[in-house]
Design a protein around this motif. Structure first.
Motif, PDB file in Angstrom:
ATOM      1  N   ASP A  27       0.878  -1.071   0.027  1.00 50.92           N
ATOM      2  CA  ASP A  27       0.115  -0.412   0.106  1.00 50.92           C
ATOM      3  C   ASP A  27       0.717   1.552   0.075  1.00 50.92           C
ATOM      4  N   ILE A  28       1.616   1.368   0.944  1.00 47.64           N
ATOM      5  CA  ILE A  28       3.228   2.405   0.878  1.00 47.64           C
ATOM      6  C   ILE A  28       3.529   2.927  -0.502  1.00 47.64           C
ATOM      7  N   TYR A  29       3.645   1.929  -1.336  1.00 47.31           N
ATOM      8  CA  TYR A  29       3.493   1.435  -2.851  1.00 47.31           C
ATOM      9  C   TYR A  29       3.381   2.218  -3.510  1.00 47.31           C
ATOM     10  N   ASN A  34       0.434   6.537  -6.585  1.00 47.55           N
ATOM     11  CA  ASN A  34      -0.200   7.454  -6.674  1.00 47.55           C
ATOM     12  C   ASN A  34       0.416   9.371  -6.562  1.00 47.55           C
ATOM     13  N   ARG A  35       0.962   9.190  -5.542  1.00 45.17           N
ATOM     14  CA  ARG A  35       1.180  10.848  -5.627  1.00 45.17           C
ATOM     15  C   ARG A  35       2.386  10.645  -6.357  1.00 45.17           C
ATOM     16  N   ASN A  36       2.543  10.358  -7.540  1.00 48.34           N
ATOM     17  CA  ASN A  36       3.312  10.653  -8.810  1.00 48.34           C
ATOM     18  C   ASN A  36       5.566  10.946  -8.105  1.00 48.34           C
ATOM     19  N   GLU A  37       5.383   9.729  -7.088  1.00 42.64           N
ATOM     20  CA  GLU A  37       6.714  10.160  -5.952  1.00 42.64           C
ATOM     21  C   GLU A  37       7.073   8.448  -6.252  1.00 42.64           C
ATOM     22  N   SER A  38       7.119   7.171  -7.522  1.00 43.21           N
ATOM     23  CA  SER A  38       6.691   5.937  -7.324  1.00 43.21           C
ATOM     24  C   SER A  38       8.046   5.785  -7.035  1.00 43.21           C
ATOM     25  N   MET A  39       8.877   4.313  -6.957  1.00 49.53           N
ATOM     26  CA  MET A  39       9.644   3.504  -6.062  1.00 49.53           C
ATOM     27  C   MET A  39       9.817   2.703  -6.176  1.00 49.53           C
ATOM     28  N   GLY A  40      10.447   1.619  -6.790  1.00 51.89           N
ATOM     29  CA  GLY A  40      10.390   0.015  -6.534  1.00 51.89           C
ATOM     30  C   GLY A  40      10.096  -0.541  -5.546  1.00 51.89           C
ATOM     31  N   LEU A  41       8.945  -1.737  -5.941  1.00 52.20           N
ATOM     32  CA  LEU A  41       8.805  -2.126  -4.387  1.00 52.20           C
ATOM     33  C   LEU A  41       9.865  -2.923  -3.469  1.00 52.20           C
TER      34      LEU A  41
END
Length: 135
Positions: A27-29, A34-41
């Motif tokens: 859910d953090i991922y 969703n906040r356009n701050e993505s990083m790899g799982l």
């Protein structure tokens, strides 16, 4: 000795502070995406592990094996239903004195503790009874 946090760790910690609730790594991922701050799982998991070892986040493992992470640095106590997964918080802590004794005796730095009782909630007990009475 505290090492310097990575940018990923800071972003996760800030997210957890804003959410102010326990949340899974997946859910953090998704929240970060969703906040356009993505990083790899994998980065999420590595960052959570580092933050946990630092004492900045706490983790609670549910009966189904899922881990929930939060910044709420307080002791957690729950009654958890093994059937429906309902988790009922309990307010009284029977182990605070033990925690102080362990710290004193072993010079062990305790960040927090959890206490969890597993069984069946009232609703599931009633469903179980009504289901078995027809046999």
């Amino acid at each position: 000795m505290k090492s310097q946090r990575t940018r990923s760790q800071d972003r996760i910690l800030n997210l957890l502070k804003r959410l102010d609730r326990a949340i899974s790594a997946q859910d953090i991922y998704m929240e970060l995406r969703n906040r356009n701050e993505s990083m790899g799982l994998a980065t999420v998991y590595r960052s959570l592990e580092a933050l946990k070892l630092e004492g900045a986040v706490q983790v609670r493992t549910l009966a189904n094996g899922e881990s929930l992470y939060s910044t709420m640095q307080e002791d957690r106590h729950h009654l958890t239903c093994l059937q429906c997964g309902t988790s009922i918080p309990i307010d009284k802590c029977p182990v605070h004195d033990l925690e102080a004794q362990l710290h004193q005796s072993y010079q062990f730095k305790i960040f927090y503790h959890t206490l969890e009782f597993f069984g069946l909630c009232t609703k599931c007990q009633l469903a179980h009874l009504s289901g078995s009475s027809g046999s």
